[in-house]
Design a protein around this motif. Sequence first.
Motif, PDB file in Angstrom:
ATOM      1  N   GLN A 105       0.373   4.831 -16.173  1.00  0.00           N
ATOM      2  CA  GLN A 105       1.284   5.955 -16.009  1.00  0.00           C
ATOM      3  C   GLN A 105       2.590   5.373 -15.524  1.00  0.00           C
ATOM      4  O   GLN A 105       2.596   4.454 -14.695  1.00  0.00           O
ATOM      5  N   SER A 106       3.698   5.929 -16.032  1.00  0.00           N
ATOM      6  CA  SER A 106       4.994   5.439 -15.574  1.00  0.00           C
ATOM      7  C   SER A 106       5.926   6.600 -15.293  1.00  0.00           C
ATOM      8  O   SER A 106       5.738   7.706 -15.797  1.00  0.00           O
ATOM      9  N   SER A 107       6.941   6.325 -14.493  1.00  0.00           N
ATOM     10  CA  SER A 107       7.957   7.324 -14.184  1.00  0.00           C
ATOM     11  C   SER A 107       8.949   7.383 -15.347  1.00  0.00           C
ATOM     12  O   SER A 107       8.986   6.466 -16.181  1.00  0.00           O
TER      13      SER A 107
ATOM     14  N   HIS B 124       9.215   2.818 -14.219  1.00  0.00           N
ATOM     15  CA  HIS B 124       8.410   2.162 -13.187  1.00  0.00           C
ATOM     16  C   HIS B 124       6.949   2.577 -13.329  1.00  0.00           C
ATOM     17  O   HIS B 124       6.636   3.747 -13.528  1.00  0.00           O
ATOM     18  N   PHE B 125       6.063   1.595 -13.224  1.00  0.00           N
ATOM     19  CA  PHE B 125       4.630   1.885 -13.277  1.00  0.00           C
ATOM     20  C   PHE B 125       4.221   2.674 -12.029  1.00  0.00           C
ATOM     21  O   PHE B 125       4.565   2.296 -10.912  1.00  0.00           O
ATOM     22  N   LEU B 126       3.477   3.752 -12.241  1.00  0.00           N
ATOM     23  CA  LEU B 126       2.936   4.528 -11.132  1.00  0.00           C
ATOM     24  C   LEU B 126       1.482   4.147 -10.882  1.00  0.00           C
ATOM     25  O   LEU B 126       1.036   4.102  -9.745  1.00  0.00           O
ATOM     26  N   SER B 127       0.763   3.888 -11.974  1.00  0.00           N
ATOM     27  CA  SER B 127      -0.617   3.425 -11.868  1.00  0.00           C
ATOM     28  C   SER B 127      -0.971   2.686 -13.144  1.00  0.00           C
ATOM     29  O   SER B 127      -0.354   2.880 -14.189  1.00  0.00           O
TER      30      SER B 127
ATOM     31  N   GLU C 281      -2.262  -3.436  -8.722  1.00  0.00           N
ATOM     32  CA  GLU C 281      -1.257  -3.337  -7.660  1.00  0.00           C
ATOM     33  C   GLU C 281      -0.200  -4.436  -7.800  1.00  0.00           C
ATOM     34  O   GLU C 281       0.998  -4.188  -7.624  1.00  0.00           O
TER      35      GLU C 281
ATOM     36  N   ILE D  20       2.065  -3.590 -10.800  1.00  0.00           N
ATOM     37  CA  ILE D  20       2.964  -2.479 -10.492  1.00  0.00           C
ATOM     38  C   ILE D  20       4.128  -2.969  -9.617  1.00  0.00           C
ATOM     39  O   ILE D  20       5.273  -2.558  -9.807  1.00  0.00           O
TER      40      ILE D  20
ATOM     41  N   SER E 264       8.701  -3.479 -14.089  1.00  0.00           N
ATOM     42  CA  SER E 264       9.196  -2.122 -14.293  1.00  0.00           C
ATOM     43  C   SER E 264       9.531  -1.961 -15.766  1.00  0.00           C
ATOM     44  O   SER E 264       9.754  -2.915 -16.479  1.00  0.00           O
TER      45      SER E 264
END
Length: 183
Positions: A152-154, A158-161, A176, A179, A183
């Motif tokens: 998932q990304s914004s 940017h990676f969110l998960s 982690e 992430i 980006s």
Amino acid sequence: MIKILYIEDDSAHIELTHRSLENSGAEFNLHTAPTITDAFSLLKDNDYDVILSDYRLPDGSGLDVIRIAHEQKLSIAIVLITNQDDINTAIAALKAGAVDYIVKQSDYLHKLPIVLSNAYKHTQIEKQKKALYEIENKYRNIFENAVEGIFQSSPDGHFLSANPAMAQIYGYKSPEEMIEKIS
């Protein structure tokens, strides 16, 4: 229709409770058992929405009802009803897992339909929470164990998960770490 199992050995209280629920305008289906043993025999073969239990019973107490229900992993609201106006008993009942505690005083029969309806709503909410938890666990299991990279990304990139497979695809030891660095 809210299906209630009333554990009570006093026929006068059973009759008063039955009439009160009938006259409340709500849809209640009241079943009775005089002992804890009889009640749990009924619970094996029937589904109930709420257990209404007297505190003092021939073969135990209302706290025993709560304990046995928890041991059997029953998801059912339990309301204790008693002649004892004792705050310590009420606290013990609520800590043990009762959703409410009613003292048999002059106006308790007027409050009883509302208390039982609220206990039913409590049971329904708990069942929904359990279902959501199970759905979340299934999703999490799929996400964590998929061999495809999932992330998932914004909107700004940017990676969110990310799942472990995605991190491995990019050469990182953990999602982690990936992430944090990409980006």
